[in-house]
Design a protein around this motif. Sequence first.
Motif, PDB file in Angstrom:
ATOM      1  N   GLY A  60       0.412  -1.432  -0.323  1.00  0.00           N
ATOM      2  CA  GLY A  60       0.275   0.099   0.212  1.00  0.00           C
ATOM      3  C   GLY A  60       0.370   1.242   0.181  1.00  0.00           C
ATOM      4  O   GLY A  60       0.134   2.491   0.349  1.00  0.00           O
ATOM      5  N   TYR A  61       1.680   1.299  -0.164  1.00  0.00           N
ATOM      6  CA  TYR A  61       3.259   2.284   0.104  1.00  0.00           C
ATOM      7  C   TYR A  61       3.623   2.324  -1.447  1.00  0.00           C
ATOM      8  O   TYR A  61       3.933   1.443  -2.201  1.00  0.00           O
ATOM      9  N   ASN A  62       3.671   3.814  -1.991  1.00  0.00           N
ATOM     10  CA  ASN A  62       3.835   4.244  -3.112  1.00  0.00           C
ATOM     11  C   ASN A  62       5.698   4.355  -3.157  1.00  0.00           C
ATOM     12  O   ASN A  62       6.069   4.905  -2.123  1.00  0.00           O
ATOM     13  N   VAL A  63       6.194   3.541  -3.718  1.00  0.00           N
ATOM     14  CA  VAL A  63       8.348   3.341  -3.632  1.00  0.00           C
ATOM     15  C   VAL A  63       9.011   3.065  -4.593  1.00  0.00           C
ATOM     16  O   VAL A  63       7.850   3.445  -6.223  1.00  0.00           O
ATOM     17  N   THR A  85      22.585   2.918  -3.028  1.00  0.00           N
ATOM     18  CA  THR A  85      21.331   2.178  -3.710  1.00  0.00           C
ATOM     19  C   THR A  85      20.026   2.710  -3.062  1.00  0.00           C
ATOM     20  O   THR A  85      20.322   3.154  -1.629  1.00  0.00           O
ATOM     21  N   ILE A  86      19.114   3.678  -3.045  1.00  0.00           N
ATOM     22  CA  ILE A  86      18.317   4.588  -2.886  1.00  0.00           C
ATOM     23  C   ILE A  86      16.722   3.976  -2.797  1.00  0.00           C
ATOM     24  O   ILE A  86      16.484   3.147  -4.018  1.00  0.00           O
ATOM     25  N   CYS A  87      16.148   3.636  -1.654  1.00  0.00           N
ATOM     26  CA  CYS A  87      14.682   3.659  -1.517  1.00  0.00           C
ATOM     27  C   CYS A  87      13.804   4.565  -1.316  1.00  0.00           C
ATOM     28  O   CYS A  87      14.512   4.994   0.345  1.00  0.00           O
ATOM     29  N   GLN A  88      13.113   4.962  -1.759  1.00  0.00           N
ATOM     30  CA  GLN A  88      11.888   6.336  -0.964  1.00  0.00           C
ATOM     31  C   GLN A  88      10.791   5.881  -1.127  1.00  0.00           C
ATOM     32  O   GLN A  88       9.950   5.431  -1.912  1.00  0.00           O
ATOM     33  N   VAL A  89       9.907   6.416   0.315  1.00  0.00           N
ATOM     34  CA  VAL A  89       9.103   5.747   0.325  1.00  0.00           C
ATOM     35  C   VAL A  89       8.035   6.560   0.840  1.00  0.00           C
ATOM     36  O   VAL A  89       8.433   7.263   1.623  1.00  0.00           O
ATOM     37  N   ASP A  90       6.851   6.927   0.467  1.00  0.00           N
ATOM     38  CA  ASP A  90       5.702   7.937   0.616  1.00  0.00           C
ATOM     39  C   ASP A  90       5.117   7.790   2.166  1.00  0.00           C
ATOM     40  O   ASP A  90       4.605   6.440   1.385  1.00  0.00           O
ATOM     41  N   ALA A 205       8.305   3.030   7.539  1.00  0.00           N
ATOM     42  CA  ALA A 205       6.933   3.624   7.317  1.00  0.00           C
ATOM     43  C   ALA A 205       6.234   3.692   7.789  1.00  0.00           C
ATOM     44  O   ALA A 205       5.287   4.999   8.551  1.00  0.00           O
ATOM     45  N   LYS A 206       5.475   2.188   8.109  1.00  0.00           N
ATOM     46  CA  LYS A 206       4.582   1.730   8.925  1.00  0.00           C
ATOM     47  C   LYS A 206       4.545   1.980  10.810  1.00  0.00           C
ATOM     48  O   LYS A 206       3.866   2.645  11.154  1.00  0.00           O
ATOM     49  N   HIS A 207       5.718   1.702  10.839  1.00  0.00           N
ATOM     50  CA  HIS A 207       6.202   2.372  12.289  1.00  0.00           C
ATOM     51  C   HIS A 207       6.358   4.050  12.183  1.00  0.00           C
ATOM     52  O   HIS A 207       5.424   3.993  13.173  1.00  0.00           O
ATOM     53  N   ILE A 208       6.018   4.897  11.279  1.00  0.00           N
ATOM     54  CA  ILE A 208       5.969   6.184  11.253  1.00  0.00           C
ATOM     55  C   ILE A 208       4.928   6.523  11.528  1.00  0.00           C
ATOM     56  O   ILE A 208       4.273   7.493  12.273  1.00  0.00           O
ATOM     57  N   ASP A 209       3.562   5.534  10.624  1.00  0.00           N
ATOM     58  CA  ASP A 209       2.457   6.369  10.055  1.00  0.00           C
ATOM     59  C   ASP A 209       1.969   5.840  11.460  1.00  0.00           C
ATOM     60  O   ASP A 209       0.762   6.415  12.477  1.00  0.00           O
ATOM     61  N   CYS A 210       2.369   5.182  12.086  1.00  0.00           N
ATOM     62  CA  CYS A 210       1.210   4.477  13.273  1.00  0.00           C
ATOM     63  C   CYS A 210       1.937   5.181  14.843  1.00  0.00           C
ATOM     64  O   CYS A 210       0.743   5.128  15.640  1.00  0.00           O
ATOM     65  N   VAL A 211       2.791   5.938  15.468  1.00  0.00           N
ATOM     66  CA  VAL A 211       2.608   6.897  16.034  1.00  0.00           C
ATOM     67  C   VAL A 211       2.735   8.035  16.097  1.00  0.00           C
ATOM     68  O   VAL A 211       2.843   8.805  16.675  1.00  0.00           O
ATOM     69  N   TYR A 212       2.304   8.508  14.502  1.00  0.00           N
ATOM     70  CA  TYR A 212       1.543  10.073  14.191  1.00  0.00           C
ATOM     71  C   TYR A 212       0.770  10.042  14.012  1.00  0.00           C
ATOM     72  O   TYR A 212      -0.033   9.092  12.935  1.00  0.00           O
TER      73      TYR A 212
END
Length: 212
Positions: A60-63, A85-90, A205-212
């Motif tokens: 469910g995350y744009n990557v 090597t870069i991984c970006q997630v919205d 990303a899931k962790h950040i979205d969960c705590v904010y």
Amino acid sequence: MNFKPSKHDRPTFGKLASEYGLTYYGTVIPTDLDDYIPVRGMTASPEQIDDNYTTGTVAGYNVQLLQRSHDVYLADNRRVNRTWTICQVDLRSATLPHMIIGGKNKVTGDESALASYLRMYEINPSSLGRPIADDFANKFAIYISPQDITDVQAIFTPEFQAMLSLHFADTDFEIDGNKLYSYTTHNPIQLTTLDRQLRITIWLAKHIDCVY
């Protein structure tokens, strides 16, 4: 958007794209007519070359994944060429101040020089106002403007510290607004390493979205 075939690590990114249902493009060739919005982050530079551009949705995350190369000037004024090597997630819901969490268990320490370009400085972990494990403090440096510290405190849970300390001390992380980035400098990169980087960035990303 214009692309050309990538010269390096193409099979690795192609296999990952196939496994997760992502779209693999190759080397990005921006032009004035493109609607392509480049991946930014602390490694962005007018001299950058973005290779193995891969994009799609995971959990469910744009990557977006890619490899970026350009020169970096270190603290001792040496000019060195780096490939990340870069991984970006919205992020879905969180919007946070600019912060870099730099892993210390790696050969290069570019995050310090890059943070200085952005006028960000390393802080003492104790200033976060949360219990910080010695293992985490020994393995990671945190760069953020002092006035923004209270806005990111909630990220540093014991679970977050343990996950990064045990498995990802060779990785740099960056948060800027609703963008989350992870950076590694493994060369050449293996499929298991790339998969691991994607998984931890999604987990974070899931962790950040969960705590904010």
